[in-house]
Scaffold this motif. Structure first.
Motif, mmCIF file in Angstrom:
data_model
loop_
_atom_site.group_PDB
_atom_site.id
_atom_site.type_symbol
_atom_site.label_atom_id
_atom_site.label_comp_id
_atom_site.label_asym_id
_atom_site.label_seq_id
_atom_site.Cartn_x
_atom_site.Cartn_y
_atom_site.Cartn_z
ATOM 1 N N GLN A 141 5.719 15.154 -18.450
ATOM 2 C CA GLN A 141 4.589 15.167 -17.530
ATOM 3 C C GLN A 141 3.544 14.116 -17.919
ATOM 4 O OE1 GLN A 141 3.325 19.240 -17.746
ATOM 5 N NE2 GLN A 141 4.670 19.894 -16.067
ATOM 6 N N PHE A 142 3.289 13.995 -19.219
ATOM 7 C CA PHE A 142 2.321 13.016 -19.685
ATOM 8 C C PHE A 142 2.802 11.601 -19.408
ATOM 9 C CE2 PHE A 142 0.880 10.129 -23.032
ATOM 10 C CZ PHE A 142 -0.484 10.164 -22.766
ATOM 11 N N MET A 143 4.090 11.347 -19.642
ATOM 12 C CA MET A 143 4.643 10.013 -19.410
ATOM 13 C C MET A 143 4.589 9.667 -17.918
ATOM 14 S SD MET A 143 5.281 8.769 -22.312
ATOM 15 C CE MET A 143 6.350 7.384 -22.088
ATOM 16 N N LYS A 144 4.848 10.651 -17.064
ATOM 17 C CA LYS A 144 4.806 10.418 -15.626
ATOM 18 C C LYS A 144 3.390 10.093 -15.171
ATOM 19 C CE LYS A 144 6.250 12.411 -11.264
ATOM 20 N NZ LYS A 144 6.763 13.556 -10.566
ATOM 21 N N LYS A 145 2.404 10.794 -15.739
ATOM 22 C CA LYS A 145 1.010 10.545 -15.384
ATOM 23 C C LYS A 145 0.551 9.176 -15.870
ATOM 24 C CE LYS A 145 -1.326 14.954 -14.962
ATOM 25 N NZ LYS A 145 -2.292 15.866 -15.569
ATOM 26 N N LYS B 260 8.924 19.234 -24.674
ATOM 27 C CA LYS B 260 9.696 18.204 -23.980
ATOM 28 C C LYS B 260 9.182 18.029 -22.544
ATOM 29 C CE LYS B 260 14.547 16.969 -23.335
ATOM 30 N NZ LYS B 260 15.914 17.445 -23.473
ATOM 31 N N LYS B 261 8.908 19.151 -21.892
ATOM 32 C CA LYS B 261 8.399 19.122 -20.530
ATOM 33 C C LYS B 261 6.984 18.523 -20.500
ATOM 34 C CE LYS B 261 7.777 22.307 -16.672
ATOM 35 N NZ LYS B 261 7.814 23.714 -16.270
ATOM 36 N N GLN B 262 6.182 18.871 -21.489
ATOM 37 C CA GLN B 262 4.827 18.329 -21.570
ATOM 38 C C GLN B 262 4.845 16.813 -21.747
ATOM 39 O OE1 GLN B 262 2.858 20.549 -24.728
ATOM 40 N NE2 GLN B 262 1.289 21.142 -23.239
ATOM 41 N N LYS B 263 5.751 16.320 -22.583
ATOM 42 C CA LYS B 263 5.844 14.881 -22.810
ATOM 43 C C LYS B 263 6.262 14.168 -21.536
ATOM 44 C CE LYS B 263 7.829 11.335 -25.674
ATOM 45 N NZ LYS B 263 8.808 10.936 -26.651
ATOM 46 N N ALA C 71 12.800 -1.659 -8.524
ATOM 47 C CA ALA C 71 13.244 -2.562 -9.587
ATOM 48 C C ALA C 71 12.529 -2.295 -10.910
ATOM 49 C CB ALA C 71 13.007 -4.006 -9.149
ATOM 50 N N TRP C 72 11.574 -1.400 -10.934
ATOM 51 C CA TRP C 72 10.761 -1.143 -12.122
ATOM 52 C C TRP C 72 11.586 -0.432 -13.189
ATOM 53 C CZ3 TRP C 72 5.947 -3.049 -12.630
ATOM 54 C CH2 TRP C 72 5.204 -2.622 -13.728
ATOM 55 N N ASP C 73 11.448 -0.878 -14.431
ATOM 56 C CA ASP C 73 12.115 -0.257 -15.569
ATOM 57 C C ASP C 73 11.041 0.395 -16.439
ATOM 58 O OD1 ASP C 73 13.713 0.522 -17.637
ATOM 59 O OD2 ASP C 73 14.339 -1.499 -18.232
ATOM 60 N N ASN C 74 11.101 1.709 -16.557
ATOM 61 C CA ASN C 74 10.066 2.438 -17.284
ATOM 62 C C ASN C 74 10.087 2.174 -18.782
ATOM 63 O OD1 ASN C 74 8.873 3.740 -15.067
ATOM 64 N ND2 ASN C 74 10.518 5.250 -15.045
ATOM 65 N N TYR C 75 11.149 1.597 -19.288
ATOM 66 C CA TYR C 75 11.251 1.347 -20.727
ATOM 67 C C TYR C 75 10.720 -0.031 -21.101
ATOM 68 C CZ TYR C 75 13.973 5.577 -20.583
ATOM 69 O OH TYR C 75 14.364 6.874 -20.376
#
Length: 183
Positions: A25-29, A20-23, A42-46
């Motif tokens: 970190q990958f999504m943040k990168k 879960k933590k790895q995912k 205003a950015w929506d990450n989804y």
């Protein structure tokens, strides 16, 4: 033919890694780093980048932001206007763009001293400046001219005061110093 050594090993599951933590970190990168503060909030990450920018009233692709004119009719087809759900971002960006920007760039003391020495000794003769013994870095006349122009642009008041201080010191009997041109 020999096999790659890595492929012959049996795949093992690593129980010590937190998936879960790895995912996370990958999504943040993988997310884009947004410099503008108003867009970042205003950015929506989804949502996709295209949809995010469209919601803010901005264009993801400038080629698609303006319709292409039809050469036969001379008119462009009118596309449906996108619905802007976050107009405050556009207003904030327009407000920031309309504010006056003061260039606070400064030059090093060494460069200022170099330029003042060259102008004091040679006036506007850049070829003579290039042959001067204080030209340690062997700048070409064009490079020295750029430095003088940069000094004029960054410190216009200081440059004008420097030129004014040179004017009374100029001796009419002395022909060794070329005349200084005031900008």
């Amino acid at each position: 033919m020999p096999k790659a050594k890595k492929n012959s090993h049996r795949k093992k599951y690593d129980y010590d890694k937190d998936r879960k933590k790895q995912k996370k970190q990958f999504m943040k990168k993988s997310r884009p780093r947004i410099e503008d503060k108003s867009i970042r909030h205003a950015w929506d990450n989804y949502k996709t980048s295209n949809k995010n920018l469209e919601d803010m009233g901005l264009a993801f692709d400038p080629n698609h932001s303006q319709p292409i004119r039809n050469p036969e009719t001379g008119f462009a087809p009118t596309p449906a206007a996108p619905v802007v759900t976050k107009p405050y971002v556009l207003r904030k960006m327009e407000e920031e763009a309309s504010q006056r920007f003061d260039d606070d760039k400064s030059l090093s003391r060494d460069l200022i001293d170099f330029v003042q020495h060259m102008v004091r000794e040679h006036g506007e003769d850049y070829k003579a400046m290039a042959r001067d013994e204080k030209n340690y870095y062997q700048d070409t006349p064009k490079q020295i001219q750029r430095k003088v122009n940069e000094y004029k642009r960054c410190h216009p008041k200081l440059f004008n005061a420097f030129i004014q201080s040179l004017a009374p010191n100029a001796n009419p009997q002395s022909s060794s110093q070329p005349p200084v041109i005031v900008c």
